[in-house]
Scaffold this motif. Structure first.
Motif, PDB file in Angstrom:
ATOM      1  N   LYS A 135       0.833  -1.209   0.000  1.00 12.65           N
ATOM      2  CA  LYS A 135       0.000   0.000   0.000  1.00 12.65           C
ATOM      3  C   LYS A 135       0.865   1.257   0.000  1.00 12.65           C
ATOM      4  O   LYS A 135       0.610   2.200  -0.764  1.00 12.65           O
ATOM      5  CB  LYS A 135      -0.920  -0.015   1.219  1.00 12.65           C
ATOM      6  CG  LYS A 135      -1.881   1.146   1.274  1.00 12.65           C
ATOM      7  CD  LYS A 135      -2.817   1.009   2.469  1.00 12.65           C
ATOM      8  CE  LYS A 135      -3.796   2.170   2.521  1.00 12.65           C
ATOM      9  NZ  LYS A 135      -4.747   2.017   3.640  1.00 12.65           N
ATOM     10  N   LYS A 166       2.669   1.667  -3.362  1.00 14.25           N
ATOM     11  CA  LYS A 166       1.685   2.037  -4.388  1.00 14.25           C
ATOM     12  C   LYS A 166       1.272   3.504  -4.267  1.00 14.25           C
ATOM     13  O   LYS A 166       1.162   4.206  -5.267  1.00 14.25           O
ATOM     14  CB  LYS A 166       0.460   1.126  -4.269  1.00 14.25           C
ATOM     15  CG  LYS A 166      -0.523   1.249  -5.395  1.00 14.25           C
ATOM     16  CD  LYS A 166      -1.625   0.206  -5.250  1.00 14.25           C
ATOM     17  CE  LYS A 166      -2.575   0.238  -6.422  1.00 14.25           C
ATOM     18  NZ  LYS A 166      -3.622  -0.788  -6.302  1.00 14.25           N
ATOM     19  N   GLU A 199      -5.903  -8.121  -9.213  1.00 13.19           N
ATOM     20  CA  GLU A 199      -7.139  -8.080  -8.425  1.00 13.19           C
ATOM     21  C   GLU A 199      -6.930  -8.730  -7.058  1.00 13.19           C
ATOM     22  O   GLU A 199      -7.383  -8.213  -6.034  1.00 13.19           O
ATOM     23  CB  GLU A 199      -8.277  -8.780  -9.169  1.00 13.19           C
ATOM     24  CG  GLU A 199      -9.618  -8.639  -8.478  1.00 13.19           C
ATOM     25  CD  GLU A 199     -10.755  -9.264  -9.267  1.00 13.19           C
ATOM     26  OE1 GLU A 199     -11.715  -9.723  -8.621  1.00 13.19           O
ATOM     27  OE2 GLU A 199     -10.689  -9.285 -10.513  1.00 13.19           O
ATOM     28  N   ASN A 255      -4.971  -6.356  -4.832  1.00 11.14           N
ATOM     29  CA  ASN A 255      -5.825  -5.269  -4.337  1.00 11.14           C
ATOM     30  C   ASN A 255      -6.727  -5.745  -3.203  1.00 11.14           C
ATOM     31  O   ASN A 255      -6.902  -5.046  -2.199  1.00 11.14           O
ATOM     32  CB  ASN A 255      -6.651  -4.671  -5.470  1.00 11.14           C
ATOM     33  CG  ASN A 255      -5.806  -3.874  -6.442  1.00 11.14           C
ATOM     34  OD1 ASN A 255      -4.734  -3.385  -6.096  1.00 11.14           O
ATOM     35  ND2 ASN A 255      -6.269  -3.762  -7.668  1.00 11.14           N
TER      36      ASN A 255
END
Length: 136
Positions: free
Chosen positions: A100, A103, A125, A128
């Motif tokens: 996180k 990113k 996906e 995430n």
């Protein structure tokens, strides 16, 4: 005398077998990564942009690595593909926080790293969802 020597050999063989069994049972559990990383101070890394950038560049392969960074770099491909399947619960949180932070704070490095680890985007996906679950 023969009986005593025979019993001694049997006892010695039994002790060797027991020692081998004990050694096999004492080996680290291969179903999880080493728990020594449970206490890795991920908050120090993600709140210090210089440290975060150093770790990101280590993982990408264009920067120097700490011993921990080298270990993380080796484990990263497998952890990505298995959704951190061998991570302990604490390690799952650490990994999610790191993903996180990279990113959000270092999008260029994140994209480079993502393209190296998951060039087709097959795990995007899952990553995430993983981050949303462990580092909301």
């Amino acid at each position: 005398m023969y009986y005593s020597l025979k019993n001694s050999l049997i006892t010695m063989k039994l002790l060797i077998v027991l020692a081998l069994v004990a050694a096999a049972l004492a080996r680290p559990d291969d179903s999880h990564y080493d728990e020594k990383y449970d206490n890795f101070n991920i908050d120090e890394v993600i709140t210090n942009e210089r440290l975060l950038k150093n770790y990101a560049h280590c993982l990408i392969g264009d920067g120097k690595c700490t011993p921990e960074g080298n270990e993380f770099k080796k484990l990263l491909p497998e952890a990505t593909k298995s959704n951190c399947g061998k991570c302990t619960d604490k390690q799952k949180v650490h990994v999610a926080k790191a993903i996180k932070a990279i990113k959000e704070k270092l999008p260029t490095e994140y994209e480079t790293l993502r393209s190296q680890i998951d060039p087709e985007g097959a795990h995007a996906e899952d990553i995430n969802k993983y981050v949303a679950k462990y580092a909301p």
